[in-house]
Design an enzyme around this catalytic site. Structure first.
Site, mmCIF file in Angstrom:
data_model
loop_
_atom_site.group_PDB
_atom_site.id
_atom_site.type_symbol
_atom_site.label_atom_id
_atom_site.label_comp_id
_atom_site.label_asym_id
_atom_site.label_seq_id
_atom_site.Cartn_x
_atom_site.Cartn_y
_atom_site.Cartn_z
ATOM 1 N N ILE A 40 1.215 -0.909 0.208
ATOM 2 C CA ILE A 40 0.009 -0.198 0.096
ATOM 3 C C ILE A 40 0.775 1.443 0.409
ATOM 4 O O ILE A 40 1.907 1.287 1.054
ATOM 5 C CB ILE A 40 -0.724 -0.179 1.208
ATOM 6 C CG1 ILE A 40 -2.047 -1.407 1.465
ATOM 7 C CG2 ILE A 40 -1.801 1.561 1.697
ATOM 8 C CD1 ILE A 40 -2.465 -1.776 2.855
ATOM 9 N N GLU A 41 1.148 1.359 -0.811
ATOM 10 C CA GLU A 41 1.835 2.910 -0.884
ATOM 11 C C GLU A 41 1.424 4.511 -0.623
ATOM 12 O O GLU A 41 0.169 4.471 -0.819
ATOM 13 C CB GLU A 41 2.474 3.522 -2.954
ATOM 14 C CG GLU A 41 3.015 1.553 -3.126
ATOM 15 C CD GLU A 41 4.184 2.107 -4.262
ATOM 16 O OE1 GLU A 41 3.847 2.327 -5.244
ATOM 17 O OE2 GLU A 41 5.245 0.598 -4.160
ATOM 18 N N GLU A 52 3.889 -7.473 3.492
ATOM 19 C CA GLU A 52 3.663 -8.831 4.099
ATOM 20 C C GLU A 52 3.843 -7.893 5.746
ATOM 21 O O GLU A 52 3.238 -8.438 6.404
ATOM 22 C CB GLU A 52 5.668 -9.081 4.611
ATOM 23 C CG GLU A 52 6.506 -9.818 3.127
ATOM 24 C CD GLU A 52 6.889 -8.874 2.327
ATOM 25 O OE1 GLU A 52 6.554 -7.843 1.848
ATOM 26 O OE2 GLU A 52 8.040 -9.115 1.866
ATOM 27 N N CYS A 91 10.979 -5.784 6.818
ATOM 28 C CA CYS A 91 10.056 -6.800 6.638
ATOM 29 C C CYS A 91 10.722 -8.073 7.512
ATOM 30 O O CYS A 91 9.855 -9.107 8.655
ATOM 31 C CB CYS A 91 9.537 -7.178 5.389
ATOM 32 S SG CYS A 91 8.006 -6.233 4.764
HETATM 33 N N1 THU Z 1 7.767 -4.027 -0.941
HETATM 34 C C1 THU Z 1 7.101 -4.842 -0.250
HETATM 35 O O1 THU Z 1 5.378 -5.288 -0.295
HETATM 36 N N2 THU Z 1 7.269 -5.821 0.195
HETATM 37 C C2 THU Z 1 9.127 -6.474 -0.060
HETATM 38 O O2 THU Z 1 9.543 -6.950 0.838
HETATM 39 C C3 THU Z 1 9.553 -5.338 -1.140
HETATM 40 C C4 THU Z 1 9.115 -3.789 -1.325
HETATM 41 C C5 THU Z 1 7.019 -3.219 -1.712
HETATM 42 C C6 THU Z 1 7.102 -2.059 -1.403
HETATM 43 C C7 THU Z 1 6.746 -0.762 -2.854
HETATM 44 O O3 THU Z 1 5.522 -1.126 -2.746
HETATM 45 C C8 THU Z 1 7.486 -2.148 -3.509
HETATM 46 O O4 THU Z 1 7.410 -3.566 -3.047
HETATM 47 C C9 THU Z 1 8.695 -1.455 -4.859
HETATM 48 O O5 THU Z 1 9.591 -1.571 -3.711
#
Ligand code: THU
Length: 131
Positions: A40-41, A52, A91
């Site tokens: 979720i950005e 995660e 994470c």
């Molecule tokens: N991202 C994750 O959801 N989990 C990870 O362990 C690595 C990165 C997401 C964060 C961001 O929204 C996108 O991947 C690019 O970095």
């Protein structure tokens, strides 16, 4: 349904308009229940939540206290997520707080699934036992 397949389903719900990289996770708790999450950005970037940690937050806030395994899949939006998407360092440390060393992390690798333990992903980790 397999944990990897549940992670793929969750990935479809990713909110990733800034990176275009969508991630899904499916976390198996000791109770047998599975909690999913997606990334979720945020326009301000740093509040971005990884898939995660989204799954863990759901599980912990529902009262789960033990965890067995998590499947993580990620890739460019609209593309197949068949290359490994290992959890980021934040994470890994987050998992270390709630999971034992033999907690397993599953990744997609082509048609197969690779499994690593948290001990392998985060050796010599900082934890509560050091304080
Ligand atoms: N991202 C994750 O959801 N989990 C990870 O362990 C690595 C990165 C997401 C964060 C961001 O929204 C996108 O991947 C690019 O970095």
């Amino acid at each position: 349904m397999k944990l990897i397949e549940l992670a793929k389903e969750a990935r479809e719900r990713a909110y990733a308009p800034y990176s275009g990289f969508s991630v899904g996770a499916a976390l198996l708790a000791g109770s047998g229940k599975v909690y999913t999450g997606c990334n979720i950005e945020n326009a301000s970037f740093s509040p971005t939540l990884c898939a995660e940690r989204a799954a863990f937050a759901k599980a912990i806030s529902e009262g789960e206290t033990s965890f067995l395994s998590i499947a993580v899949v990620g890739g460019k939006r609209g593309e197949k997520a068949d290359r490994p998407c290992p959890p980021c360092g934040v994470c890994r440390q987050f998992m270390r707080e709630f999971c034992k060393d033999d907690f397993t992390v599953l990744f997609s690798e082509g048609e197969s699934v690779r499994t690593l333990t948290l001990r392998e992903l985060l050796p010599y980790a900082f934890g509560e036992q050091m304080k």
